[in-house]
Design a protein around this motif. Structure first.
Motif, short mmCIF file in Angstrom:
data_model
loop_
_atom_site.label_atom_id
_atom_site.label_comp_id
_atom_site.label_asym_id
_atom_site.label_seq_id
_atom_site.Cartn_x
_atom_site.Cartn_y
_atom_site.Cartn_z
N ALA A 64 0.84 -1.20 0.00
CA ALA A 64 0.00 0.00 0.00
C ALA A 64 0.88 1.25 0.00
CB ALA A 64 -0.91 0.01 1.22
N VAL A 65 0.54 2.19 -0.86
CA VAL A 65 1.29 3.44 -0.95
C VAL A 65 0.90 4.34 0.22
CG1 VAL A 65 1.72 5.48 -2.36
CG2 VAL A 65 1.40 3.28 -3.46
N GLU A 66 1.91 4.92 0.87
CA GLU A 66 1.63 5.89 1.93
C GLU A 66 0.94 7.11 1.34
OE1 GLU A 66 5.61 6.73 3.27
OE2 GLU A 66 5.48 5.21 4.84
N LEU A 67 0.24 7.84 2.16
CA LEU A 67 -0.38 9.10 1.74
C LEU A 67 0.29 10.25 2.47
CD1 LEU A 67 -4.14 8.03 1.97
CD2 LEU A 67 -2.71 8.18 -0.09
N PRO A 68 0.25 11.44 1.88
CA PRO A 68 0.76 12.59 2.63
C PRO A 68 -0.05 12.74 3.92
CG PRO A 68 0.37 13.17 0.33
CD PRO A 68 -0.23 11.81 0.55
N PRO A 69 0.56 13.24 4.97
CA PRO A 69 -0.19 13.38 6.23
C PRO A 69 -1.33 14.40 6.10
CG PRO A 69 2.04 14.27 6.45
CD PRO A 69 1.93 13.67 5.09
N TYR A 70 -2.43 14.11 6.74
CA TYR A 70 -3.58 15.02 6.70
C TYR A 70 -3.25 16.36 7.35
CZ TYR A 70 -6.56 11.30 4.96
OH TYR A 70 -7.11 10.32 4.18
N GLU A 71 -2.23 16.36 8.22
CA GLU A 71 -1.82 17.60 8.88
C GLU A 71 -1.11 18.55 7.92
OE1 GLU A 71 -0.41 14.47 10.17
OE2 GLU A 71 -2.39 14.25 11.03
N LYS A 72 -0.77 18.06 6.73
CA LYS A 72 -0.10 18.88 5.70
C LYS A 72 -0.92 18.85 4.42
CE LYS A 72 4.55 18.12 7.48
NZ LYS A 72 5.92 17.75 7.14
N PRO A 73 -2.12 19.42 4.43
CA PRO A 73 -3.01 19.29 3.28
C PRO A 73 -2.52 19.99 2.01
CG PRO A 73 -3.92 20.84 4.85
CD PRO A 73 -2.72 20.22 5.50
N GLN A 74 -1.59 20.92 2.13
CA GLN A 74 -1.07 21.62 0.95
C GLN A 74 0.25 21.04 0.45
OE1 GLN A 74 -3.03 23.66 -0.73
NE2 GLN A 74 -4.55 23.29 0.87
N THR A 75 0.59 19.84 0.93
CA THR A 75 1.80 19.14 0.50
C THR A 75 1.39 17.91 -0.30
OG1 THR A 75 3.05 19.88 2.42
CG2 THR A 75 3.88 17.93 1.30
N ALA A 76 2.02 17.71 -1.45
CA ALA A 76 1.80 16.50 -2.24
C ALA A 76 2.96 15.55 -1.96
CB ALA A 76 1.71 16.84 -3.72
N GLY A 77 2.82 14.30 -2.40
CA GLY A 77 3.86 13.32 -2.13
C GLY A 77 4.27 12.55 -3.37
N TRP A 78 5.58 12.39 -3.53
CA TRP A 78 6.14 11.61 -4.62
C TRP A 78 6.39 10.19 -4.12
CZ3 TRP A 78 11.67 10.45 -4.40
CH2 TRP A 78 12.11 9.68 -5.48
N VAL A 79 5.90 9.21 -4.85
CA VAL A 79 6.12 7.81 -4.48
C VAL A 79 7.56 7.47 -4.83
CG1 VAL A 79 5.38 5.42 -4.83
CG2 VAL A 79 3.69 7.27 -4.87
N LYS A 80 8.40 7.31 -3.80
CA LYS A 80 9.84 7.16 -4.03
C LYS A 80 10.22 5.87 -4.73
CE LYS A 80 10.87 5.41 0.59
NZ LYS A 80 11.63 5.62 1.80
N LEU A 94 1.01 11.89 -5.40
CA LEU A 94 -0.30 11.83 -4.76
C LEU A 94 -0.56 13.09 -3.96
CD1 LEU A 94 0.01 8.27 -3.16
CD2 LEU A 94 -0.87 8.82 -5.42
N GLY A 95 -1.82 13.45 -3.86
CA GLY A 95 -2.21 14.58 -3.02
C GLY A 95 -3.67 14.44 -2.61
N HIS A 96 -3.99 15.02 -1.47
CA HIS A 96 -5.38 14.97 -1.01
C HIS A 96 -6.24 15.98 -1.77
CE1 HIS A 96 -4.62 12.24 2.25
NE2 HIS A 96 -3.60 12.99 2.66
N VAL A 97 -7.50 15.65 -1.93
CA VAL A 97 -8.46 16.55 -2.56
C VAL A 97 -9.01 17.54 -1.54
CG1 VAL A 97 -10.49 15.04 -2.28
CG2 VAL A 97 -10.41 16.67 -4.17
N ASP A 98 -9.20 17.08 -0.31
CA ASP A 98 -9.71 17.96 0.75
C ASP A 98 -9.44 17.35 2.12
OD1 ASP A 98 -11.62 15.95 1.07
OD2 ASP A 98 -13.23 17.08 0.13
#
Length: 183
Positions: A64-80, A94-98
């Protein structure tokens, strides 16, 4: 015991100096090259949507791919485990929608259109520029893993579709497919 001669003191001083220089790798031996610093993506810019966001590394745990932390909603994440954007192969971000209270980094991703630009800033100072090929919304149950994780290009992924209040998650994923234009 005999008193040390002048020459034995010089030899002893030379040996000590040699040991110290070797310990600091300055004894005329081969210099070690500095450790190679891995290139990573540092920021994503999507000018048409007004997005400028930092990127963090995301891993894969038990498939399972990790997700960016919800505490950082304006940060996206690169799957290393994907390639660095700008290199050949599949690069996945990846990035959260809301969040529970506000839009997040990829809230406007649903407005992406074919031909729009995506820029990824890299730690080596290069900028990987991509052009959007398509945007698709797919059920999470029918996620196109081969297309996302095996084919060349950049993939931006967020949640989309209807929100399932019982499961507390969106039913679909929104995926942007883009082709490298230049690095």
């Amino acid at each position: 015991m005999a008193e040390p001669t002048r020459w034995s003191r010089i030899v002893l001083a030379g040996v000590i100096t040699g040991v110290v220089l070797v310990a600091f790798n300055r004894g005329g031996g081969e210099e070690k090259p500095p450790p190679r610093v891995a290139v990573v993506p540092s920021r994503i810019d999507i000018p048409s949507l007004g997005i400028k966001a930092p990127l963090m590394k995301l891993g894969v745990t038990n498939g399972a791919v990790e997700l960016p932390p919800y505490e950082k909603p304006q940060t996206a994440g690169w799957v290393k485990d994907s390639v660095v954007p700008g290199d050949q192969g599949p690069a996945v971000i990846l990035g959260h929608v809301d969040t529970k209270t506000a839009p997040a980094v990829f809230y406007k991703l649903k407005d992406m259109r074919e031909g729009q630009a995506i820029k990824i800033m890299r730690s080596d100072g290069k900028v990987a520029q991509y052009r959007v090929d398509s945007v698709e919304r797919v059920s999470k149950n029918e996620f196109p893993a081969d297309k996302v994780y095996l084919e060349d290009g950049l993939r931006l992924i967020t949640c989309g579709g209807e929100f399932d209040w019982d499961r507390h998650e969106y039913e679909d994923n929104l995926i942007v497919y883009a082709t490298l234009v230049k690095t």
